[in-house]
Motif scaffolding. Structure first.
Motif, PDB file in Angstrom:
ATOM      1  N   LYS A 107       0.825  -1.205   0.000  1.00 52.32           N
ATOM      2  CA  LYS A 107       0.000   0.000   0.000  1.00 52.32           C
ATOM      3  C   LYS A 107       0.863   1.261   0.000  1.00 52.32           C
ATOM      4  O   LYS A 107       2.094   1.192   0.037  1.00 52.32           O
ATOM      5  N   LEU A 108       0.185   2.402  -0.029  1.00 49.59           N
ATOM      6  CA  LEU A 108       0.866   3.693   0.008  1.00 49.59           C
ATOM      7  C   LEU A 108       0.938   4.221   1.428  1.00 49.59           C
ATOM      8  O   LEU A 108      -0.016   4.077   2.201  1.00 49.59           O
ATOM      9  N   PHE A 109       2.059   4.849   1.746  1.00 48.87           N
ATOM     10  CA  PHE A 109       2.224   5.440   3.070  1.00 48.87           C
ATOM     11  C   PHE A 109       2.801   6.834   2.908  1.00 48.87           C
ATOM     12  O   PHE A 109       3.772   7.046   2.169  1.00 48.87           O
ATOM     13  N   GLY A 110       2.196   7.812   3.567  1.00 52.02           N
ATOM     14  CA  GLY A 110       2.663   9.181   3.493  1.00 52.02           C
ATOM     15  C   GLY A 110       3.465   9.573   4.723  1.00 52.02           C
ATOM     16  O   GLY A 110       3.138   9.156   5.841  1.00 52.02           O
ATOM     17  N   ILE A 111       4.507  10.356   4.517  1.00 44.06           N
ATOM     18  CA  ILE A 111       5.359  10.760   5.631  1.00 44.06           C
ATOM     19  C   ILE A 111       5.873  12.184   5.395  1.00 44.06           C
ATOM     20  O   ILE A 111       6.054  12.600   4.252  1.00 44.06           O
ATOM     21  N   TYR A 112       6.082  12.899   6.479  1.00 44.72           N
ATOM     22  CA  TYR A 112       6.646  14.249   6.416  1.00 44.72           C
ATOM     23  C   TYR A 112       8.072  14.190   6.956  1.00 44.72           C
ATOM     24  O   TYR A 112       8.275  14.143   8.175  1.00 44.72           O
ATOM     25  N   PRO A 113       9.075  14.183   6.093  1.00 39.45           N
ATOM     26  CA  PRO A 113      10.463  14.056   6.556  1.00 39.45           C
ATOM     27  C   PRO A 113      10.900  15.159   7.519  1.00 39.45           C
ATOM     28  O   PRO A 113      11.794  14.932   8.348  1.00 39.45           O
ATOM     29  N   GLU A 114      10.286  16.349   7.436  1.00 41.94           N
ATOM     30  CA  GLU A 114      10.666  17.426   8.349  1.00 41.94           C
ATOM     31  C   GLU A 114      10.248  17.129   9.784  1.00 41.94           C
ATOM     32  O   GLU A 114      10.751  17.754  10.722  1.00 41.94           O
ATOM     33  N   GLY A 115       9.310  16.217   9.974  1.00 44.02           N
ATOM     34  CA  GLY A 115       8.907  15.803  11.317  1.00 44.02           C
ATOM     35  C   GLY A 115       7.811  16.647  11.933  1.00 44.02           C
ATOM     36  O   GLY A 115       7.096  16.192  12.817  1.00 44.02           O
ATOM     37  N   THR A 116       7.671  17.879  11.495  1.00 44.49           N
ATOM     38  CA  THR A 116       6.647  18.783  12.010  1.00 44.49           C
ATOM     39  C   THR A 116       6.402  19.855  10.956  1.00 44.49           C
ATOM     40  O   THR A 116       7.161  19.981   9.990  1.00 44.49           O
ATOM     41  N   ARG A 117       5.354  20.650  11.143  1.00 41.37           N
ATOM     42  CA  ARG A 117       5.053  21.692  10.170  1.00 41.37           C
ATOM     43  C   ARG A 117       6.138  22.777  10.154  1.00 41.37           C
ATOM     44  O   ARG A 117       6.715  23.107  11.179  1.00 41.37           O
ATOM     45  N   SER A 118       6.370  23.311   8.971  1.00 42.62           N
ATOM     46  CA  SER A 118       7.296  24.434   8.850  1.00 42.62           C
ATOM     47  C   SER A 118       6.746  25.636   9.612  1.00 42.62           C
ATOM     48  O   SER A 118       5.569  25.966   9.475  1.00 42.62           O
ATOM     49  N   PRO A 119       7.573  26.298  10.422  1.00 40.69           N
ATOM     50  CA  PRO A 119       7.083  27.451  11.170  1.00 40.69           C
ATOM     51  C   PRO A 119       6.975  28.728  10.339  1.00 40.69           C
ATOM     52  O   PRO A 119       6.359  29.696  10.780  1.00 40.69           O
ATOM     53  N   ASP A 120       7.532  28.731   9.118  1.00 41.11           N
ATOM     54  CA  ASP A 120       7.565  29.980   8.350  1.00 41.11           C
ATOM     55  C   ASP A 120       7.475  29.779   6.842  1.00 41.11           C
ATOM     56  O   ASP A 120       7.785  30.684   6.072  1.00 41.11           O
ATOM     57  N   GLY A 121       7.058  28.607   6.410  1.00 38.27           N
ATOM     58  CA  GLY A 121       6.900  28.360   4.986  1.00 38.27           C
ATOM     59  C   GLY A 121       8.151  27.893   4.274  1.00 38.27           C
ATOM     60  O   GLY A 121       8.102  27.561   3.082  1.00 38.27           O
ATOM     61  N   ARG A 122       9.289  27.844   4.966  1.00 44.89           N
ATOM     62  CA  ARG A 122      10.520  27.356   4.357  1.00 44.89           C
ATOM     63  C   ARG A 122      10.635  25.849   4.556  1.00 44.89           C
ATOM     64  O   ARG A 122       9.913  25.248   5.348  1.00 44.89           O
ATOM     65  N   LEU A 123      11.539  25.236   3.804  1.00 49.49           N
ATOM     66  CA  LEU A 123      11.764  23.798   3.882  1.00 49.49           C
ATOM     67  C   LEU A 123      12.923  23.523   4.832  1.00 49.49           C
ATOM     68  O   LEU A 123      13.998  24.119   4.692  1.00 49.49           O
ATOM     69  N   TYR A 124      12.713  22.609   5.783  1.00 46.19           N
ATOM     70  CA  TYR A 124      13.728  22.351   6.803  1.00 46.19           C
ATOM     71  C   TYR A 124      14.372  20.978   6.645  1.00 46.19           C
ATOM     72  O   TYR A 124      13.899  20.131   5.887  1.00 46.19           O
ATOM     73  N   ARG A 125      15.444  20.786   7.377  1.00 46.67           N
ATOM     74  CA  ARG A 125      16.250  19.560   7.291  1.00 46.67           C
ATOM     75  C   ARG A 125      15.395  18.321   7.548  1.00 46.67           C
ATOM     76  O   ARG A 125      14.585  18.298   8.478  1.00 46.67           O
ATOM     77  N   GLY A 126      15.569  17.302   6.731  1.00 47.22           N
ATOM     78  CA  GLY A 126      14.794  16.083   6.878  1.00 47.22           C
ATOM     79  C   GLY A 126      15.359  15.153   7.936  1.00 47.22           C
ATOM     80  O   GLY A 126      16.574  15.057   8.105  1.00 47.22           O
ATOM     81  N   LYS A 127      14.473  14.463   8.628  1.00 44.96           N
ATOM     82  CA  LYS A 127      14.886  13.421   9.565  1.00 44.96           C
ATOM     83  C   LYS A 127      15.058  12.117   8.796  1.00 44.96           C
ATOM     84  O   LYS A 127      14.390  11.874   7.790  1.00 44.96           O
ATOM     85  N   THR A 128      15.941  11.262   9.282  1.00 47.22           N
ATOM     86  CA  THR A 128      16.351  10.100   8.487  1.00 47.22           C
ATOM     87  C   THR A 128      15.388   8.914   8.559  1.00 47.22           C
ATOM     88  O   THR A 128      15.648   7.886   7.939  1.00 47.22           O
ATOM     89  N   GLY A 129      14.281   9.064   9.277  1.00 46.82           N
ATOM     90  CA  GLY A 129      13.317   7.964   9.342  1.00 46.82           C
ATOM     91  C   GLY A 129      12.787   7.569   7.978  1.00 46.82           C
ATOM     92  O   GLY A 129      12.564   6.381   7.702  1.00 46.82           O
ATOM     93  N   VAL A 130      12.595   8.536   7.095  1.00 52.15           N
ATOM     94  CA  VAL A 130      12.094   8.233   5.757  1.00 52.15           C
ATOM     95  C   VAL A 130      13.106   7.390   4.984  1.00 52.15           C
ATOM     96  O   VAL A 130      12.732   6.471   4.231  1.00 52.15           O
ATOM     97  N   ALA A 131      14.394   7.667   5.172  1.00 47.61           N
ATOM     98  CA  ALA A 131      15.431   6.896   4.498  1.00 47.61           C
ATOM     99  C   ALA A 131      15.474   5.469   5.031  1.00 47.61           C
ATOM    100  O   ALA A 131      15.568   4.500   4.260  1.00 47.61           O
ATOM    101  N   ARG A 132      15.392   5.325   6.343  1.00 46.73           N
ATOM    102  CA  ARG A 132      15.399   3.991   6.936  1.00 46.73           C
ATOM    103  C   ARG A 132      14.213   3.171   6.429  1.00 46.73           C
ATOM    104  O   ARG A 132      14.331   1.986   6.101  1.00 46.73           O
ATOM    105  N   MET A 133      13.043   3.793   6.352  1.00 46.15           N
ATOM    106  CA  MET A 133      11.850   3.108   5.877  1.00 46.15           C
ATOM    107  C   MET A 133      12.015   2.669   4.422  1.00 46.15           C
ATOM    108  O   MET A 133      11.636   1.558   4.041  1.00 46.15           O
ATOM    109  N   ALA A 134      12.611   3.543   3.604  1.00 50.71           N
ATOM    110  CA  ALA A 134      12.812   3.210   2.194  1.00 50.71           C
ATOM    111  C   ALA A 134      13.775   2.041   2.031  1.00 50.71           C
ATOM    112  O   ALA A 134      13.538   1.123   1.228  1.00 50.71           O
TER     113      ALA A 134
END
Length: 258
Positions: A107-134
């Motif tokens: 199935k499909l699974f959605g994830i937010y690599p940033e871990g939480t919402r952006s506080p100001d609309g910019r893109l922040y450093r990704g957490k490595t959980g998405v890489a481990r899952m892949a």
């Protein structure tokens, strides 16, 4: 059922547009890694796809009291959000296992690599959980850019206000070359940075090489990011060259008249 109950209302109020839906496979497991601008991100991506996709959500969304709490919980379940207890040291492991179990079912699974919402609309450093899952699942990672959801629902605003939002879906990223290396932290960081670079290129967001949670803490203590001549130079994930991109706009033949 969730499309029948929730979909028509969201389509009417927000008129979502989508680009790149053909990149989502018609069958089989895949990880959809998205930037995260607003709570409603988890509503609109499922809305524009033909296949079911679920995200994880903090347990507090499902345990609220009173009428508002019940409505929130019902809506979260309606759009397919899976509750996960994010408190304590086992939170990341719980999220990882939830995703791996779903991917194992094709199935499909959605994830937010940033871990939480952006506080100001910019893109922040990704957490490595998405890489481990892949790497553990072998599933491709499909980058997804949510567009203008933060304008529909600014940080701190409970109910979104009607306005057009967009979803841009990129080509799948294949990390099979790293199979069996999910415990190598350097590989995990490299894979994560590649995903975040794809998100930067799709979304047109400015990238900030710190975690979003760290930036939120700075803002809470009165130390927002520097701007103007004091701002640090623009950067990109993994120290790469900053792509020359802009925030996507609706297709011209679909844009509202001015």
């Amino acid at each position: 059922m969730k499309r029948v109950l929730v979909g028509p209302l969201l389509h009417l109020l927000f008129r979502p547009w989508v680009r790149g839906a053909e990149h989502v496979p018609s069958s089989g497991a895949a990880i959809l890694a998205s930037n995260h601008l607003a709570v409603v991100d988890s509503f609109f991506l499922p809305l524009v796809l033909d296949r079911e996709i679920v995200f994880i959500g903090k347990n507090e969304y499902f345990t609220g009291r009173g009428l508002k709490g019940r409505l929130t919980a019902g809506f979260m379940r309606g759009v397919g959000t899976i509750p996960v207890d994010r408190s304590g040291g086992k939170a990341s492991e719980a999220a990882l296992r939830t995703g791996l179990n779903r991917l194992a079912e094709g199935k499909l699974f959605g994830i937010y690599p940033e871990g939480t919402r952006s506080p100001d609309g910019r893109l922040y450093r990704g957490k490595t959980g998405v890489a481990r899952m892949a790497l553990e699942s072998g599933a491709p990672v499909i980058p997804v850019a949510m567009i203008d959801t933060d304008k529909a629902q600014p940080l701190g605003q409970r109910l979104p206000r009607p306005r057009r939002i967009g979803v841009v879906i990129g080509e799948p990223l294949d990390f099979s070359r790293y199979q069996g290396m999910e415990n190598d932290r350097f590989i995990l960081r490299s894979v994560t940075d590649e995903i975040m670079y794809a998100l930067m290129a799709l979304s047109g967001q400015e990238y900030v090489d710190i975690y979003a949670a760290t930036q939120k803490a700075r803002i809470a203590t009165g130390h927002p990011a520097a701007s103007g001549p004091d701002a640090p130079p623009a950067t990109a994930p993994g120290g790469r060259e900053v792509p020359d991109v802009q925030v996507p706009v609706p297709p011209e033949d679909d844009a509202p008249a001015q």
